[in-house]
Design a protein around this motif. Structure first.
Motif, PDB file in Angstrom:
ATOM      1  N   GLN A  22       0.854  -1.261  -0.038  1.00 20.80           N
ATOM      2  CA  GLN A  22       0.108  -0.018  -0.034  1.00 20.80           C
ATOM      3  C   GLN A  22       0.794   1.220  -0.193  1.00 20.80           C
ATOM      4  O   GLN A  22       1.925   1.413   0.577  1.00 20.80           O
ATOM      5  CB  GLN A  22      -1.101   0.002   1.164  1.00 20.80           C
ATOM      6  N   THR A  23       0.601   2.190  -0.987  1.00 27.08           N
ATOM      7  CA  THR A  23       1.193   3.524  -0.773  1.00 27.08           C
ATOM      8  C   THR A  23       0.404   4.579  -0.472  1.00 27.08           C
ATOM      9  O   THR A  23      -0.833   4.468  -0.563  1.00 27.08           O
ATOM     10  CB  THR A  23       1.665   3.815  -2.356  1.00 27.08           C
ATOM     11  N   ASN A  24       0.981   5.408   0.623  1.00 26.64           N
ATOM     12  CA  ASN A  24       0.171   6.256   1.299  1.00 26.64           C
ATOM     13  C   ASN A  24       1.056   7.628   0.853  1.00 26.64           C
ATOM     14  O   ASN A  24       2.406   7.807   1.077  1.00 26.64           O
ATOM     15  CB  ASN A  24       0.141   6.190   2.773  1.00 26.64           C
ATOM     16  N   LEU A  25       0.355   8.859   0.908  1.00 22.03           N
ATOM     17  CA  LEU A  25       0.945   9.921   0.759  1.00 22.03           C
ATOM     18  C   LEU A  25       0.771  10.948   1.859  1.00 22.03           C
ATOM     19  O   LEU A  25      -0.426  11.020   2.563  1.00 22.03           O
ATOM     20  CB  LEU A  25       0.464  10.563  -0.661  1.00 22.03           C
ATOM     21  N   PHE A  26       2.064  11.519   2.558  1.00 19.00           N
ATOM     22  CA  PHE A  26       1.910  12.267   3.875  1.00 19.00           C
ATOM     23  C   PHE A  26       2.338  13.542   3.116  1.00 19.00           C
ATOM     24  O   PHE A  26       3.110  13.932   2.476  1.00 19.00           O
ATOM     25  CB  PHE A  26       2.817  11.745   4.669  1.00 19.00           C
ATOM     26  N   PRO A  27       2.054  14.698   4.047  1.00 13.79           N
ATOM     27  CA  PRO A  27       2.299  15.991   3.584  1.00 13.79           C
ATOM     28  C   PRO A  27       3.742  16.188   3.626  1.00 13.79           C
ATOM     29  O   PRO A  27       4.505  15.459   4.530  1.00 13.79           O
ATOM     30  CB  PRO A  27       1.503  17.038   4.703  1.00 13.79           C
ATOM     31  N   SER A  28       4.461  17.157   2.952  1.00 14.87           N
ATOM     32  CA  SER A  28       5.933  17.468   3.141  1.00 14.87           C
ATOM     33  C   SER A  28       6.376  17.708   4.413  1.00 14.87           C
ATOM     34  O   SER A  28       5.447  18.471   5.094  1.00 14.87           O
ATOM     35  CB  SER A  28       6.226  18.394   2.206  1.00 14.87           C
ATOM     36  N   VAL A  38       5.109   7.022   1.335  1.00 17.66           N
ATOM     37  CA  VAL A  38       5.424   5.973   2.074  1.00 17.66           C
ATOM     38  C   VAL A  38       4.913   4.698   1.645  1.00 17.66           C
ATOM     39  O   VAL A  38       3.582   4.614   1.561  1.00 17.66           O
ATOM     40  CB  VAL A  38       5.108   6.128   3.630  1.00 17.66           C
ATOM     41  N   ARG A  39       5.644   3.402   1.449  1.00 19.52           N
ATOM     42  CA  ARG A  39       5.011   2.227   1.179  1.00 19.52           C
ATOM     43  C   ARG A  39       4.925   1.321   2.217  1.00 19.52           C
ATOM     44  O   ARG A  39       5.788   1.302   3.126  1.00 19.52           O
ATOM     45  CB  ARG A  39       5.981   1.535   0.246  1.00 19.52           C
ATOM     46  N   ARG A  40       3.913   0.508   2.492  1.00 20.21           N
ATOM     47  CA  ARG A  40       3.668  -0.475   3.791  1.00 20.21           C
ATOM     48  C   ARG A  40       3.510  -1.798   3.203  1.00 20.21           C
ATOM     49  O   ARG A  40       2.759  -1.903   2.101  1.00 20.21           O
ATOM     50  CB  ARG A  40       2.632   0.111   4.555  1.00 20.21           C
TER      51      ARG A  40
END
Length: 94
Positions: A22-28, A38-40
Motif C-alpha cells: 500500500q502506498t500512502n502520501l503524507f504532507p511534506s 510511504v510504502r507499507r
C-alpha cells in the motif's frame, strides 16, 4: 486442467502481492516541498502470494510432466503390482 489451474494461481498471486503493498502520501516535512510517499508492506498478503506461487509452480510441473509423456502412458494403469482383488483368499502364489 492442470495448466489452467497453474495460470489461475499465477494470476491470483499477482493480485495478492499487489494487495500486500500500500502506498500512502503524507504532507511534506518541509514547507513547499513535494508530498512524501510511504510504502507499507503487509506480510500475510505477501506470504499468501508466495504460497499460491508455489502451488502454481507445482501445478505447472505436473502439467508439463503430463504433456511430455507419450500418449500411451498417460491413460495406462500401472499393472506391475497385483491388486488386492486379483489374489484369491488362501491361494499360494509362488
Amino acid at each position: 486442467m492442470l495448466l489452467v489451474g497453474s495460470v489461475a494461481c499465477f494470476v491470483t498471486m499477482v493480485f495478492l502481492f499487489r494487495h500486500g503493498i500500500q502506498t500512502n502520501l503524507f504532507p511534506s516535512y518541509i514547507a513547499g516541498g513535494p508530498p512524501v510517499e510511504v510504502r507499507r508492506y503487509s506480510a500475510p498478503w505477501i506470504a499468501g502470494s508466495i504460497g499460491v506461487f508455489g502451488l502454481g509452480g507445482l501445478l505447472l510441473i505436473a502439467a508439463l510432466g503430463t504433456i511430455s509423456r507419450p500418449p500411451d502412458l498417460r491413460t495406462q494403469a500401472d499393472t506391475s503390482a497385483p491388486s488386492a482383488t486379483s489374489w484369491s483368499a488362501g491361494a499360494v502364489h509362488g
